[in-house]
Design a protein around this motif. Sequence first.
Motif, PDB file in Angstrom:
ATOM      1  N   ASN A 380       0.851  -1.192   0.000  1.00 28.86           N
ATOM      2  CA  ASN A 380       0.000   0.000   0.000  1.00 28.86           C
ATOM      3  C   ASN A 380       0.885   1.240   0.000  1.00 28.86           C
ATOM      4  N   PRO A 381       0.836   2.066  -1.066  1.00 21.70           N
ATOM      5  CA  PRO A 381       1.748   3.219  -1.142  1.00 21.70           C
ATOM      6  C   PRO A 381       1.495   4.278  -0.085  1.00 21.70           C
ATOM      7  N   LEU A 382       0.313   4.299   0.537  1.00 17.76           N
ATOM      8  CA  LEU A 382       0.080   5.228   1.634  1.00 17.76           C
ATOM      9  C   LEU A 382       0.997   4.935   2.813  1.00 17.76           C
ATOM     10  N   PHE A 431      -1.882 -16.148 -17.443  1.00 19.05           N
ATOM     11  CA  PHE A 431      -0.650 -15.460 -17.098  1.00 19.05           C
ATOM     12  C   PHE A 431      -0.976 -14.094 -16.513  1.00 19.05           C
ATOM     13  N   GLY A 432      -0.412 -13.786 -15.352  1.00 15.56           N
ATOM     14  CA  GLY A 432      -0.728 -12.544 -14.665  1.00 15.56           C
ATOM     15  C   GLY A 432       0.284 -11.441 -14.901  1.00 15.56           C
ATOM     16  N   SER A 433       0.027 -10.287 -14.291  1.00 11.81           N
ATOM     17  CA  SER A 433       0.904  -9.122 -14.313  1.00 11.81           C
ATOM     18  C   SER A 433       1.149  -8.679 -12.876  1.00 11.81           C
ATOM     19  N   GLU A 434       2.108  -7.787 -12.707  1.00 11.41           N
ATOM     20  CA  GLU A 434       2.320  -7.230 -11.378  1.00 11.41           C
ATOM     21  C   GLU A 434       1.029  -6.579 -10.896  1.00 11.41           C
ATOM     22  N   ALA A 435       0.671  -6.855  -9.647  1.00 16.94           N
ATOM     23  CA  ALA A 435      -0.537  -6.287  -9.059  1.00 16.94           C
ATOM     24  C   ALA A 435      -0.197  -5.018  -8.284  1.00 16.94           C
ATOM     25  N   VAL A 436      -1.149  -4.108  -8.198  1.00 15.85           N
ATOM     26  CA  VAL A 436      -0.975  -2.886  -7.414  1.00 15.85           C
ATOM     27  C   VAL A 436      -2.036  -2.824  -6.334  1.00 15.85           C
ATOM     28  N   TYR A 437      -1.720  -2.096  -5.270  1.00 17.13           N
ATOM     29  CA  TYR A 437      -2.711  -1.818  -4.237  1.00 17.13           C
ATOM     30  C   TYR A 437      -3.374  -0.483  -4.567  1.00 17.13           C
ATOM     31  N   ALA A 438      -4.706  -0.468  -4.590  1.00 18.71           N
ATOM     32  CA  ALA A 438      -5.479   0.734  -4.909  1.00 18.71           C
ATOM     33  C   ALA A 438      -6.268   1.168  -3.671  1.00 18.71           C
ATOM     34  N   PRO A 439      -5.870   2.240  -3.009  1.00 18.95           N
ATOM     35  CA  PRO A 439      -6.643   2.724  -1.860  1.00 18.95           C
ATOM     36  C   PRO A 439      -8.050   3.161  -2.282  1.00 18.95           C
ATOM     37  N   LYS A 440      -8.994   3.040  -1.380  1.00 24.18           N
ATOM     38  CA  LYS A 440     -10.343   3.513  -1.648  1.00 24.18           C
ATOM     39  C   LYS A 440     -10.358   5.038  -1.756  1.00 24.18           C
ATOM     40  N   ILE A 441     -11.402   5.577  -2.359  1.00 23.70           N
ATOM     41  CA  ILE A 441     -11.530   7.028  -2.487  1.00 23.70           C
ATOM     42  C   ILE A 441     -11.402   7.662  -1.105  1.00 23.70           C
TER      43      ILE A 441
END
Length: 508
Positions: A380-382, A431-441
């Motif tokens: 989580n980038p936060l 086949f997947g890709s790198e996943a990211v964490y997306a914070p809620k609004i």
Amino acid sequence: MGHIAKLMMEFPTVDKCVDGVTQFSDAPAWIYELDNPYLHGPYAPTVHELSKEGLEVEGTLPQDLRGAYFRNGPNPMLPPKNRYHPFDGDGMVHGVYFDHGQVAYRNRWVQTEALLDERKSGKSVSPGVMGPFDYSVSPFGIKDTSNTDILYYRKELVSLWYNAGNPYALDTQSLDTLGDFAVPERQHRRMSAHSKLDWNTGELMFFDYGDEPPYMTYGVADASGKLVHETAVDLPGARLPHDMGFTENYAILHDLPFFHNMDVLRQHHLRVLTFHKDIPTRFGIAPRYANGDAVRWFECEPCYILHTSNCWEDGDWVIMDGCRSTNPMPNASNDEGELSHMLAYMRLEANNYRWRFNLKTGEVREGSLDDLNTEFNKTNPLFHGVYSRYAYHQRIPLLHEGGHTLRFTGLVKYDNESGRRWEWSYGPGVFGSEAVYAPKIGATRASGEDDGYVITLVTDSKDWSSWCLVFDAQNIEVGPLARVRMPQRVPSGFHATWVRGEDLFADR
């Protein structure tokens, strides 16, 4: 058995095949003349740049999800001059936009200086990563493809190359290349992939490296793009660091015992990478704005690191979580011919790991958090720079598990405090890709570290459809909440980032 034949054994295709090779109507015809697995199947480049609104959604998109998933990766436009390595593929960025329940898709090549020159000439000029190198093209004949990383900074996307290349600025909406990205006060543009953005301060921390002194530089630019700090960092010689870390007060730089022989490079124009098992791995910790002579080095067990997860301070300790490899150059297989070393290098072996450094006593503690083969780890980038416990990795099959090429077969969530993990398999032939964490609004640190969403792209080899998957970060093992059908096949790629809706759609 040829390389393509081995690749085709790894997934159950029902698509059109000719002589055992999957044929794509949206791929360049020249790939079928080359027996290189990284030009076929899930890695086959696309020839189309699309913009599509109103994508089909299966399931229910969360109402508090707003922003965009961006992923970079290799997508060669022209036939390679020599042997193809995935690092040689021209950068292409794919974007999936979520806005008030509607989803859009765009993809564009990164219009690098090298790509523009090759398009004019109608042929590839660079000898490529595997050489032989040509000093008349560039210092070591390597094409800067800007195909590795992607980040958001100063209202632009910035594409980056793994080998400390020249970054490019992209428009967040159209993905059109705006031109060179540079911090104006710097003497040069070079910047490594995995330079870091601090969401709390808006600062960009970057590093670069090269084959001549100074072997590394490190710097900081503020949220407006102004250079506030840059310094040379003393290293014993030319190195190939891939990532860095940061806490609220410190930067963590890497000096890793996996590098090329400079004498061989100068005399024979060959990059020969060697893992030096007798040289310790070193991590340099210094205050964020300190000069290079203030870097304090900590010696650890020999290893190589591609990606850190997060770093933070705990009293006198600095903690770094990441993925550690003790075998960054596996033995090449005798039956894989001229591609053997490339194929071995791309078979990534790594596991979840933690390092602890005591700034008062100099003590180092390190150890595995798990032994599963995972990498391309995101958090989580936060919470970047402060204590965090969760990380989201990609499951990577080893060679004996069918991992002839680098591929992602499932999403793994780690609780790095309890040691627990949760997994969700993408399914046979997916086949997947790198996943990211997306914070809620509107999310903040007080909202909870994993109270958000995890997003990735996958391609299903049964029909070569591509999908964007949206998971509840707290329940990835139940599968995606929503699946968004992409309007075209999306080839496998490298790194991804999430841009919040309040940054991306500020005028809506």
